[in-house]
Design an enzyme around this catalytic site. Structure first.
Site, mmCIF file in Angstrom:
data_model
loop_
_atom_site.group_PDB
_atom_site.id
_atom_site.type_symbol
_atom_site.label_atom_id
_atom_site.label_comp_id
_atom_site.label_asym_id
_atom_site.label_seq_id
_atom_site.Cartn_x
_atom_site.Cartn_y
_atom_site.Cartn_z
ATOM 1 C CG PHE A 56 -0.250 -0.249 2.518
ATOM 2 C CD1 PHE A 56 0.116 0.788 3.348
ATOM 3 C CD2 PHE A 56 0.048 -1.545 2.905
ATOM 4 C CE1 PHE A 56 0.769 0.546 4.545
ATOM 5 C CE2 PHE A 56 0.699 -1.801 4.103
ATOM 6 C CZ PHE A 56 1.066 -0.749 4.928
ATOM 7 C CE1 TYR A 57 3.961 1.674 3.722
ATOM 8 C CE2 TYR A 57 6.084 0.742 3.182
ATOM 9 C CZ TYR A 57 5.136 1.073 4.118
ATOM 10 O OH TYR A 57 5.353 0.788 5.445
ATOM 11 N N GLY A 58 1.857 3.435 -2.161
ATOM 12 C CA GLY A 58 1.635 3.888 -3.522
ATOM 13 C C GLY A 58 0.401 3.221 -4.101
#
Length: 329
Positions: A56-58
């Site tokens: 979920f980093y991006g």
């Protein structure tokens, strides 16, 4: 006073004394992959062999996994040098954990599909505890994935001592990740996260060791934060709290100046001396090199920090209200 060293192995693999967090390389976007991998390469070549990334980093089509695929396609020889930790089983759109067995398996499978064989997952962590799923159920699913060879091991993130013990009874985690810095020391509470991990021989990984920039010495006024900076939504950076925290950060800077190092290096060294592996992240090569440089605090310097911060309280919670329910669970 604790003067331990950071973990030397995680998931049975050797790790450097300082890790590297990849979050900011893809979270906001706009950094070309060719630029991003320069920082990754610099981290690795300077001993930061433990990398921490997230699904979920991006956005779904341009997160940590896509950047990692790009990096290891270009540098396949580095795959065996990196101990890769991936946080997943989390819905970034709604900011909610999804740690049912089905969701965990789907998250791992998605990671493997994106990586496409260029790098194995050494450590997989559900990013937060799912309140709808008993931790024992999640851990059993993770154990099955380890046994199936899809992941090398599993870890826990933002958990309390009780949850660690429950998970350990089912299948011991290879690491526990917690926010940990001079400004976020809740994990040191007696009988808490770090005491429990020491008792059970579980390595502890400390994310945000620079407290989202507070401990870099670069923040003096609110104007130092760009208008669109996400930190404006975090309590410690809001008016009233900001001014109080500047004074604490300036004290850390004073210790650094006397030692001839940077505030960031002092802050990272303190985390290491608590027996925790710090994973600072940066998008710039020069900052990566600064963070990776080993600094040793003397007993007097460590005591000076403890005395000053022990008399004051950091102003503001670690996260905005919407995230509070999933912390330290």
């Amino acid at each position: 006073m604790s003067t331990l060293s950071s973990p030397k192995t995680i998931a049975g693999k050797p790790v450097g004394p300082i890790g590297y967090g990849l979050m900011m390389l893809t979270l906001v976007g706009g950094i070309p992959y060719d630029e991003a991998i320069k920082s990754m390469k610099a981290a690795l070549e300077n001993g930061s062999t433990f990398w921490n990334a997230g699904t979920f980093y991006g956005p779904p089509d341009a997160n940590s996994l896509h950047l990692l695929k790009y990096y290891f396609t270009k540098y396949p020889e580095d795959a065996s040098r990196v101990v890769l930790s991936i946080k997943g089983a989390y819905d970034g759109a709604t900011q909610t954990p999804k740690a049912s067995p089905e969701s965990i398996r789907a998250s791992v499978d998605e990671c493997l599909a994106i990586l496409d064989g260029v790098k194995s997952i050494d450590l997989f962590e559900p990013a937060r505890i799912d309140p709808e799923v008993p931790i024992e159920t999640s851990v059993k699913a993770l154990q099955e994935l380890v046994q199936a060879g899809k992941i090398g091991s599993y870890g826990l993130s933002e958990v309390n001592a009780h949850t660690i013990r429950r998970a350990h009874t089912v299948f011991p985690p290879a690491a526990v990740e917690v926010e940990f810095s001079l400004f976020s020391r809740h994990a040191l509470e007696k009988g808490g996260i770090i005491d429990t991990c020491r008792e059970l021989d579980i390595p502890v990984v400390g994310y945000s060791p620079l407290d989202r920039g507070w401990l870099t010495g670069q923040l003096k006024t609110l104007e130092d934060l760009p208008k669109d900076d996400i930190r404006h939504y975090y309590p410690r950076f809001q008016p009233g709290n900001f001014e109080k925290n500047v004074k604490l950060a300036e004290f850390v800077e004073q210790v650094a100046v006397k030692k001839g190092v940077t505030s960031a290096q002092v802050a990272i060294a303190w985390v290491q001396q608590q027996g925790v592996l710090p994973i600072p992240g940066s998008t710039k090569v020069e900052r990566v090199l600064e963070n990776a440089k080993r600094v040793q605090l003397t007993e007097a310097e460590a005591a000076e920090l403890e005395n000053a911060l022990g008399k004051a309280t950091v102003s503001g919670a670690r996260y905005p209200e919407m995230f509070q329910a999933h912390l330290n669970q």
